[in-house]
Design a protein around this motif. Structure first.
Motif, PDB file in Angstrom:
ATOM      1  N   ASP A 114      -1.043 -26.364   8.384  1.00 11.40           N
ATOM      2  CA  ASP A 114      -2.097 -27.314   8.748  1.00 11.40           C
ATOM      3  C   ASP A 114      -1.554 -28.309   9.766  1.00 11.40           C
ATOM      4  N   ARG A 115      -2.107 -28.268  10.988  1.00 12.02           N
ATOM      5  CA  ARG A 115      -1.635 -29.162  12.056  1.00 12.02           C
ATOM      6  C   ARG A 115      -1.847 -30.640  11.705  1.00 12.02           C
ATOM      7  N   GLY A 116      -2.744 -30.941  10.856  1.00 14.01           N
ATOM      8  CA  GLY A 116      -3.012 -32.330  10.528  1.00 14.01           C
ATOM      9  C   GLY A 116      -2.144 -32.885   9.422  1.00 14.01           C
ATOM     10  N   SER A 117      -1.180 -32.106   8.924  1.00  8.37           N
ATOM     11  CA  SER A 117      -0.337 -32.568   7.812  1.00  8.37           C
ATOM     12  C   SER A 117       0.965 -33.183   8.331  1.00  8.37           C
ATOM     13  N   GLU A 121       3.939 -31.932  11.247  1.00 13.82           N
ATOM     14  CA  GLU A 121       4.331 -32.769  12.385  1.00 13.82           C
ATOM     15  C   GLU A 121       5.821 -33.093  12.353  1.00 13.82           C
ATOM     16  N   MET A 171      -0.606 -38.684  12.617  1.00 11.31           N
ATOM     17  CA  MET A 171      -1.401 -38.926  11.411  1.00 11.31           C
ATOM     18  C   MET A 171      -2.411 -40.051  11.649  1.00 11.31           C
ATOM     19  N   GLY A 174      -4.731 -38.582  14.962  1.00 14.20           N
ATOM     20  CA  GLY A 174      -5.236 -37.217  14.925  1.00 14.20           C
ATOM     21  C   GLY A 174      -4.751 -36.418  16.112  1.00 14.20           C
ATOM     22  N   SER A 175      -4.133 -35.261  15.838  1.00 21.45           N
ATOM     23  CA  SER A 175      -3.563 -34.445  16.920  1.00 21.45           C
ATOM     24  C   SER A 175      -4.397 -33.207  17.212  1.00 21.45           C
ATOM     25  N   SER A 177      -7.087 -30.072  15.478  1.00 22.56           N
ATOM     26  CA  SER A 177      -6.901 -29.006  14.484  1.00 22.56           C
ATOM     27  C   SER A 177      -6.296 -27.743  15.083  1.00 22.56           C
ATOM     28  N   TYR A 182      -5.940 -30.187  20.741  1.00 21.93           N
ATOM     29  CA  TYR A 182      -4.897 -31.200  20.929  1.00 21.93           C
ATOM     30  C   TYR A 182      -5.015 -31.854  22.290  1.00 21.93           C
ATOM     31  N   SER A 185      -7.268 -34.822  22.434  1.00 22.84           N
ATOM     32  CA  SER A 185      -7.099 -35.859  21.416  1.00 22.84           C
ATOM     33  C   SER A 185      -6.486 -37.142  21.994  1.00 22.84           C
TER      34      SER A 185
END
Length: 399
Positions: A114-117, A121, A171, A174-175, A177, A182, A185
């Motif tokens: 998950d890119r948002g975790s 990152e 975080m 937001g980068s 999904s 990206y 963003s």
């Protein structure tokens, strides 16, 4: 055109400029070829903004995402290799391959995370931080560290901290999904802007280091006698003026020795100029081994050599000169004709110029030749009189 696209174009231009600048320095001469490492670093790094620019335009973004990551990791990793190469230090190849291989492997492992975790990152940015730390560590371990080197080390430490801070910024802002989202963003704008600033700062400082090194190498080459490897007349005079100024400022003793190989013209006439050159080089090597590291040693004429000894009074300089004179026959390279040397010693007097000091040492050397050669005379009346009347072998054994 979005802000991120504009920054990507700027980053392409910046990396391309520095790649060209380092390549231009590398082409100045054979001694500057190692600057190609930095040209390669920025050339590879230029693939990152290019890939990110093309990524949202492609129906298959994965290859561009991989190229972007690999080039952004591999390019900067060439910088510590280049820094070590430019300064003739051991290249950190082992760390290079560990970080590069480990980083690419880690990227493949987290590819579908998950890119948002935060774990994603952190895993994504960690290899970049390690690469920046490697650059900082390489600089701090160089044998030559000037204020400029410390500034570069601090900059790369800051770059490492920036990479470690990016996961928390991702975080917060937001980068995206996916790799494609990206680029649109807010985090991408922050990331690309900070990268552009640090790219310019690092590039300028690295370029200054390379140019400074090139100038230093050029000056050293222009002040070095190619035959003996010692300083030539220009280099000896420049370094000698520095020692004179230090002696005057700190009120320290300073002595000069002038050596002249005896009957050197006869060696050239009898054995040829190639043999004469070998004798020149051999005596230069003896002086380099015998003189203290703080001394200035030069070949200032055809068969004339000069030595400046810091914090050394005339008596001690005479002893050093006598030891070299006695050692010459025993240390001559095999196959060379037997050679002797005459010397003159003078102790610096307050207010005296380097030219005046060397002139007195030259007169003492001339007197030594007139007295039969293969001996050392002093220009300072009485300062080494007790030593100079000793037989040569006894004088040398007193050292």
């Amino acid at each position: 055109m979005t802000g991120v696209v504009f920054l990507l174009i700027v980053n392409v231009a910046v990396t391309g400029f520095f790649a060209a600048a380092f390549a231009a320095v590398a082409l100045i001469g054979p001694g500057q070829r190692r600057a190609f490492w930095f040209a390669g670093a920025y050339g590879v790094g230029m693939l990152t903004p290019l890939s990110e620019f093309l990524l949202p335009l492609s129906p298959i973004p994965e290859p561009f995402a991989f190229i972007s990551y690999a080039s952004f990791l591999g390019g900067p990793l060439l910088i510590p290799i280049g820094l070590a190469a430019v300064h003739d230090a051991p290249r950190p190849w082992r760390a290079f391959w560990i970080i590069l291989g480990g980083g690419i492997g880690l990227r493949l492992v987290i590819w579908h995370w998950d890119r948002g975790s935060l774990p994603y990152e952190l895993a994504y940015q960690l290899p970049f931080a390690l690469g920046a730390m490697l650059a900082s560590r390489t600089i701090l371990r160089l044998p030559e560290r000037r204020p400029l080197h410390i500034a570069v080390a601090m900059l790369f430490a800051l770059i490492a901290l920036q990479f470690l801070a990016k996961p928390f910024l991702a975080m917060a802002f937001g980068s995206g999904s996916t790799a494609a989202t990206y680029v649109r963003s807010t985090y991408a704008i922050i990331s690309q802007a900070s990268t552009a600033v640090l790219l310019v700062a690092a590039g300028l400082l690295l370029l200054l280091i390379v140019v400074q090194k090139a100038i230093g190498d050029s000056q050293a080459a222009s002040e070095t006698d190619t035959l003996s490897g010692l300083a030539n007349r220009r280099g000896f005079d420049r370094q000698g003026q520095r020692l004179i100024a230090r002696a005057a400022r700190d009120r320290l003793p300073l002595s000069a020795i002038l050596f002249d190989l005896d009957h050197f013209k006869g060696i050239n006439d009898t054995y040829g100029h190639a043999m004469g050159d070998a004798v020149i080089a051999s005596f230069g090597d003896l002086l380099r081994r015998s003189a203290p590291q703080s001394a200035v040693v030069g070949r200032i004429g055809g068969e004339e050599y000069a030595v400046l000894l810091q914090e050394t009074v005339g008596q001690m300089a005479w002893l050093k000169a006598e030891a070299i004179r006695v050692a010459l026959p025993a240390t001559a390279d095999a196959g060379l004709p037997r050679v002797t040397v005459s010397g003159g010693v003078a102790e610096w007097e307050p207010g005296e110029s380097l030219a005046d000091l060397m002139r007195r040492a030259d007169r003492a050397c001339y007197d030594a030749k007139g007295a039969g050669r293969n001996r050392v005379h002093s220009a300072d009346a009485g300062s080494v009189a007790a030593l100079s009347v000793l037989p040569h072998n006894r004088a040398a054994s007193a050292i």
